[in-house]
Write a protein that holds these residues in place. Structure first.
Motif, PDB file in Angstrom:
ATOM      1  N   THR A   1      34.346  25.199 -14.503  1.00  0.00           N
ATOM      2  CA  THR A   1      32.946  25.605 -14.571  1.00  0.00           C
ATOM      3  C   THR A   1      32.522  26.147 -13.217  1.00  0.00           C
ATOM      4  O   THR A   1      32.800  25.536 -12.184  1.00  0.00           O
ATOM      5  N   HIS A   2      31.852  27.281 -13.219  1.00  0.00           N
ATOM      6  CA  HIS A   2      31.332  27.856 -11.981  1.00  0.00           C
ATOM      7  C   HIS A   2      29.886  27.440 -11.828  1.00  0.00           C
ATOM      8  O   HIS A   2      29.057  27.697 -12.694  1.00  0.00           O
ATOM      9  N   LEU A   3      29.627  26.762 -10.712  1.00  0.00           N
ATOM     10  CA  LEU A   3      28.286  26.265 -10.439  1.00  0.00           C
ATOM     11  C   LEU A   3      27.611  27.140  -9.407  1.00  0.00           C
ATOM     12  O   LEU A   3      28.232  27.589  -8.452  1.00  0.00           O
ATOM     13  N   GLY A   4      26.342  27.345  -9.587  1.00  0.00           N
ATOM     14  CA  GLY A   4      25.483  27.942  -8.580  1.00  0.00           C
ATOM     15  C   GLY A   4      24.501  26.878  -8.142  1.00  0.00           C
ATOM     16  O   GLY A   4      24.714  25.688  -8.360  1.00  0.00           O
ATOM     17  N   LEU A   5      23.431  27.263  -7.540  1.00  0.00           N
ATOM     18  CA  LEU A   5      22.441  26.323  -7.042  1.00  0.00           C
ATOM     19  C   LEU A   5      21.809  25.546  -8.190  1.00  0.00           C
ATOM     20  O   LEU A   5      21.324  26.131  -9.154  1.00  0.00           O
ATOM     21  N   GLY A   6      21.849  24.239  -8.115  1.00  0.00           N
ATOM     22  CA  GLY A   6      21.208  23.388  -9.122  1.00  0.00           C
ATOM     23  C   GLY A   6      22.161  22.365  -9.706  1.00  0.00           C
ATOM     24  O   GLY A   6      23.368  22.420  -9.502  1.00  0.00           O
TER      25      GLY A   6
END
Length: 186
Positions: free
Chosen positions: A111-116
């Protein structure tokens, strides 16, 4: 209400947690800067020297709830907060025999996570010869980053339910009762 079988789920202490790929993770600490649930989480600071840096959660910690029950379906979940642009993470469960021989593992889809905050969920069936396990949250690539981990949960069944906090005084009493044969583990 589901029973959270992971005994120190709220990130208020480091009991039961270690650095994954210790050569790459600079530190793990308790933090009040971010929290998916409650007021605490764990902060991992990676050095970016290798992929697979992160946090290992040990089922065999002092706060753990017992052993894996053979042939049982479990769902593990955890919330991760990443402070930057998109980066790949993986959530993995590894199962071992009582003599520490590795017998099985299962991983979430990368899973690619960004801010949050994002909740990872992984459903798996225990191996017939497994007696305990570990949960891992780790990076897919080499990167010097910081990320937070919170709301760790293990429960029986095919789906994740609403997070149930553990590690409180009441929960520790429940764990003590289970040590004396009252209740079941994961």
């Amino acid at each position: 209400m589901a029973t959270n079988l992971f005994g120190n789920s709220n990130g208020t202490t480091l009991a039961g947690y270690t650095r994954r790929n210790a050569g790459g993770v600079e530190s793990i600490s308790v933090s009040t800067e971010q929290a998916a649930q409650g007021m605490h989480s764990l902060l991992a600071v990676t050095q970016g020297v290798a992929a697979d840096e992160g946090i290992t959660m040990h089922e065999t910690s002092p706060y753990a709830r017992g052993s894996i029950n053979s042939g049982t379906q479990y769902t593990a979940s955890a919330s991760v907060y990443y402070l930057g642009a998109s980066l790949g993470f993986r959530f993995t469960v590894q199962q071992y025999q009582s003599n520490l021989v590795f017998v099985a593992s299962a991983s979430s889809t990368p899973t690619h996570l960004g801010l949050g905050w994002q909740r990872f969920v992984l459903t798996f069936s225990s191996n017939a010869s497994a007696s305990f396990g570990t949960l891992l949250v780790s990076t897919l690539t080499t990167a010097a980053i910081q990320f937070y981990l919170d709301a760790m949960q293990i429960e029986t069944g095919p789906a994740a339910s609403t997070y149930v906090e553990t590690g409180t005084a009441d929960e520790i009493r429940v764990y003590a009762n289970q040590l004396h044969g009252i209740g079941a583990g994961w």
